[in-house]
Design a protein around this motif. Structure first.
Motif, PDB file in Angstrom:
ATOM      1  N   THR A 225       0.837  -1.202   0.000  1.00  0.00           N
ATOM      2  CA  THR A 225       0.000   0.000   0.000  1.00  0.00           C
ATOM      3  C   THR A 225       0.873   1.254   0.000  1.00  0.00           C
ATOM      4  OG1 THR A 225      -1.623  -1.233   1.284  1.00  0.00           O
ATOM      5  CG2 THR A 225      -1.913   1.140   1.157  1.00  0.00           C
TER       6      THR A 225
ATOM      7  N   VAL B 183      -7.156   1.606  -0.850  1.00  0.00           N
ATOM      8  CA  VAL B 183      -6.703   0.217  -0.667  1.00  0.00           C
ATOM      9  C   VAL B 183      -7.207  -0.315   0.671  1.00  0.00           C
ATOM     10  CG1 VAL B 183      -4.710  -1.303  -0.418  1.00  0.00           C
ATOM     11  CG2 VAL B 183      -4.656   0.526  -2.110  1.00  0.00           C
TER      12      VAL B 183
ATOM     13  N   GLY C 216      -1.400  -5.278  -5.027  1.00  0.00           N
ATOM     14  CA  GLY C 216      -0.893  -3.907  -4.876  1.00  0.00           C
ATOM     15  C   GLY C 216       0.486  -3.768  -5.491  1.00  0.00           C
TER      16      GLY C 216
END
Lengths: 327, 352
Positions: free
Chosen positions: A86, A119, A145
Motif C-alpha cells: 500500500t 486500498v 498492490g
C-alpha cells in the motif's frame, strides 16, 4: 537485623513501584527501548552522535507510520499484510500525479493519501462484506498492490521528486517527517484512549461476539479502521518518496513483517484487544535501533539477522509474561 | 407435413456434415503437404524471454532479431518467433512445451528460473531440439548445448579496478576506506560480483592501501542501500563505495548527500548494471563508474550458436560463452549504448 529489614524495604518499594507502573502498558516497551538505547551508547561511541540520532528518527518515521496503522488492525484481532504494497502504491500514484501529470505537490500528496485509503477501504470491504479472513484478504492486497506498482512504473523508478524534500526539511531541529510521525503517535493515543471508536476497537479485539451482541456495529468499525490504516501507510509511502527522491517500485517490500514485528515489540498482543496505542511507535524505533547498532559495530550481515530474530523472540517472551495463555 | 419437414432438415444436415468433413480432410492434407515441403529447408527458432517489460530483455530480443535479419540477408531460410513469459515459470513451461510440438528447429531460452523450466527443456531434449540458454542458465547443464551470458566476476573486477583508479586520481591519503554493498545472498549475480570485488580489492587490502571499513548486504535495493549507508556513515569516514548493483549505489549516494557530503568528491561511488538513473548520475558526476552488460550480444550470439549448430553441425568447445562487460564513465557515457549494441562475431564460430 535492621540491615536485612532495610533491603527488604527497598525490595518492597521497588515491587510496589513496579506494580504501580506495570498498570501502564507502555512501561515494558519503554524499558526495553531505554535499555537498548543505553546498551547501544555503551557499545558504540558513534551511537550518540547527533547525525546518528537524526538518521535513526528518519529511518523510524515510515516504519512507525506502518506500525501505528497495523497495530489498530491487530488490536481488533485482525491482521494486515498489505502495508508494504500500500505504501508503495500510494507513493507511486503521488509521483505519477506529480511528474507525469504535472500537478503541484499538494495535489499529488492528496492523491497518494486517497490511494492508500482506497486500498484500506477495499481491504475492509473484503473482510466485512465478502467475509474473507483478514490474513487472506490483505495477502491478496499485498500481491495485487505490488503488481499495480510494477504495472504503473514498468519496474523503473519515477525520478525527479525533489519537491518532496518538504518532508525531510527540518523545523525546530527535527525533519518534518519525524514531527509527522510524532503527531500521528499522539493522534493514535487520543483515538484509542479517549474516543468511543477506540473503546470499540479494544472490545472487538477482546471478544468480538460479545461486542456484536452489545450492539457495536463491528463491520463499520473494521471498515473505518482498515481505511484509516491505509491512509497511515500512504504517509509512509510519501515519506519514502522524500527519502529516496524517487518513487522506487520495490519500496516497502517485506515491510509488512517489520510493521507486525514493531507492533509486537511495542506490546500489542496478536490475539487482539491488548496493547498500548503508542507502543508500536516505540517498537518501530527499537527495530530500527537494532539494525543501526549492529551496523555501527560492524557485525557480519548474516549474523545481524540472527541477532534481530533473537531480540524479537526475547522481547516477545518478556512482553507476554503474566498472560494465562496465548493463541 | 411435420415428418417431411424433419426429413428435409435431416437431409440438409447430412449434406452440411459431409461438406464440413470433406473440407477438414482436404484442408488437413493440404496443410500436411505444405508444412512437410517447408520443413527440411526452413530453420525456425523459438526465442523465450523471461520478461519483455524489462528494457534489458528487449535489448536481448533486438540482438536475436538482428542476427536473424543478417542471416536472411545472406540467403539463409530462417525465421524466429519470440515468446514473453512475464516472469512466470508456468507460462514459460507452457510456451516451451507448445513449441516442442510445433516443430521448432532450435530454442534460445532466457529462463525465468534456474530449475522450474527444466522439465519443459527435458521435453525439448527428448524431441531432439537443441536448446541454448542466455543471460540466465539452468541448473542441469546437459539440457542445453551452451550458455551465453555475462561474466559477472570479470565485470565486478573491472568495477573494482575503476574504483582504485578513481581513488588514485582523487589524491586521497591511503589507506583508502572502502565500503562494499552486496546483493541478495545466494543469488549467482550477488555471489559472483562479491567475488570479483574481492579478487581485486583483497590485493590492496593485503598491501595496506585499502581498508574495507564495512561490508553490508543491501539486497540489490535502493531503500536498503540508503539506510545501510546512513548507518555506516555514522561510524566511519568513507572514501569510496562499491555496490553490486546501481540501485544500492544510488541509495548510497542519497545517504552521502544526506550526511552533507558530496558524492563523487568526498565519497567515490561505483555501481553495476548501467540502469538509466545511474547513467544520469554519472553525467551529474555523482557516480564515477558503472558496468554495462551486453544483452544485445546475448541474443545475437544465441541465434548464431543455434544456426551454426543446426546448419553446420557445430558444437561449442566451451560450456559457457561469456559476453563482454563495458565500463561506463563520464568519458563514454553518451556512446556506450552504441558500443554494447554493436554486433560482434561469436567466439569459436565455424568459418564460412
Amino acid at each position: 537485623m535492621g540491615k536485612t529489614g532495610g533491603s527488604e524495604g527497598l525490595v518492597d518499594t521497588i515491587k510496589n513501584l513496579w506494580s504501580k507502573l506495570s498498570v501502564y502498558e507502555e512501561v515494558k516497551p519503554l524499558i526495553a527501548l531505554i535499555g537498548l538505547f543505553i546498551a547501544s551508547a555503551l557499545l558504540s561511541p558513534y551511537f550518540l552522535t547527533s547525525y546518528n540520532q537524526r538518521i535513526l528518527l528518519l529511518q523510524t518515521a515510515p516504519l512507525a507510520m506502518l506500525a501505528l496503522g497495523e497495530s489498530m488492525i491487530i488490536l481488533m484481532g485482525s491482521i494486515d499484510l498489505s502495508p508494504g504494497s500500500t505504501m508503495a502504491l500510494a507513493g507511486t500514484v503521488a509521483a505519477i500525479v506529480h511528474i507525469s501529470y504535472g500537478q503541484p505537490l499538494s495535489v499529488s500528496i492528496l492523491a497518494g493519501m486517497a490511494t492508500g485509503a482506497a486500498v484500506g477501504f477495499i481491504n475492509g470491504l473484503l473482510v466485512t462484506k465478502a467475509k474473507i479472513p483478514s490474513f487472506v484478504a490483505t495477502l491478496a492486497a499485498l500481491v495485487a498492490g505490488r503488481g499495480m506498482v510494477l504495472i504503473l512504473t514498468g519496474g523503473q523508478p519515477i525520478v525527479g521528486l525533489t519537491e518532496f524534500r518538504v518532508f525531510t526539511e527540518a523545523i525546530i531541529g527535527l525533519p518534518n517527517m519525524v514531527w509527522i510521525f510524532i503527531v500521528f503517535t499522539g493522534i493514535n493515543l487520543l483515538l484509542l484512549r479517549r474516543t468511543s471508536l477506540g473503546l470499540k476497537i479494544y472490545s472487538i479485539g477482546g471478544n468480538e461476539e460479545a461486542a456484536r451482541y452489545s450492539g457495536i456495529n463491528a463491520d463499520l468499525v473494521k471498515l473505518t479502521i482498515f481505511t484509516l490504516a491505509g491512509f497511515y501507510y500512504s504517509i509512509a509511502g510519501l515519506m519514502m518518496n522524500a527519502r529516496l527522491e524517487v518513487a522506487y517500485p520495490w519500496t516497502g517490500w517485506g515491510y509488512e513483517l517489520d510493521a507486525i514485528a514493531s507492533s509486537v515489540l511495542g506490546g500489542i498482543q496478536l490475539t487482539g484487544g491488548i496493547g498500548s496505542p503508542i507502543g508500536p511507535a516505540m517498537g518501530a524505533y527499537i527495530l530500527t535501533l537494532i539494525t543501526n547498532i549492529l551496523i555501527l559495530m560492524g557485525v557480519s550481515p548474516y549474523v545481524q539477522w540472527v541477532v534481530k530474530g533473537a531480540v524479537l523472540a526475547v522481547a516477545a517472551t518478556a512482553l507476554t509474561r503474566g498472560l494465562k495463555y496465548v493463541k | 407435413m411435420k415428418r417431411r419437414g424433419y426429413k428435409a432438415l435431416s437431409t440438409t444436415a447430412l449434406i452440411a456434415i459431409i461438406v464440413i468433413i470433406a473440407i477438414i480432410i482436404i484442408g488437413g492434407v493440404v496443410y500436411y503437404i505444405t508444412t512437410q515441403q517447408q520443413a527440411p529447408s526452413k530453420i525456425k527458432i523459438g526465442l523465450f524471454i523471461s520478461n519483455l517489460g524489462n528494457p534489458y530483455f528487449v535489448a536481448l530480443r533486438d540482438g536475436a532479431q538482428a542476427a536473424v535479419n543478417e542471416l536472411k540477408n545472406k540467403g539463409v531460410d530462417i525465421e524466429m518467433e519470440d515468446f514473453d513469459a512475464k516472469d512466470d515459470p508456468n507460462l514459460q513451461t507452457t510456451q516451451i512445451e507448445t513449441a516442442v510440438g510445433q516443430g521448432f528447429s532450435a530454442l534460445v531460452v532466457n529462463p525465468v528460473h534456474v530449475e522450474a523450466i527444466q522439465p519443459a527443456l527435458q521435453k525439448a531434449k527428448d524431441a531432439g531440439i537443441p536448446v541454448i540458454t542466455t543471460d540466465r542458465d539452468v541448473a542441469d547443464h546437459t539440457l542445453r548445448i551452451v550458455f551465453i551470458g555475462t561474466d559477472n566476476v570479470a565485470g565486478a573486477e573491472q568495477a573494482a579496478k575503476m574504483l582504485i583508479k578513481a581513488l588514485k586520481e582523487s589524491g586521497k591519503p591511503t589507506p583508502w576506506k572502502v565500503v562494499i554493498l552486496n546483493g541478495i545472498p545466494g543469488t549467482t549475480a550477488a555471489e559472483d560480483r562479491k567475488k570479483g570485488f574481492h579478487n581485486i580489492l583483497d590485493q590492496y587490502v593485503a598491501n595496506g592501501t585499502v581498508t574495507i571499513v564495512a561490508e553490508e548486504v543491501a539486497n540489490f535495493r535502493r531503500d536498503e542501500g540508503l539506510t545501510k549507508m546512513e548507518s555506516i556513515l555514522a561510524a566511519q569516514t568513507v572514501d569510496a563505495v562499491i555496490a553490486a548493483n546501481d540501485e544500492m549505489a544510488l541509495g548510497a549516494i542519497q545517504a552521502i548527500e544526506g550526511a552533507g557530503l558530496t558524492p563523487g568528491k568526498d565519497v567515490i561511488v561505483v555501481g553495476y548494471d548501467a540502469i538509466p538513473d545511474a547513467v544520469q548520475a554519472i553525467k551529474d558526476g555523482k557516480m564515477y563508474a558503472t558496468i554495462a552488460q551486453s544483452p544485445f550480444l546475448q541474443g545475437y550470439w544465441g541465434v548464431y550458436a543455434a544456426y551454426y549448430h543446426i546448419a553446420k553441425n557445430w558444437s561449442p568447445s566451451e560450456d559457457w560463452i561469456p559476453t563482454p562487460t563495458v565500463v561506463v564513465t563520464k568519458a563514454n557515457v553518451d556512446t556506450f549504448e552504441q558500443e554494447v549494441k554493436s554486433p560482434k562475431p561469436l567466439p569459436g564460430a565455424p568459418s564460412g
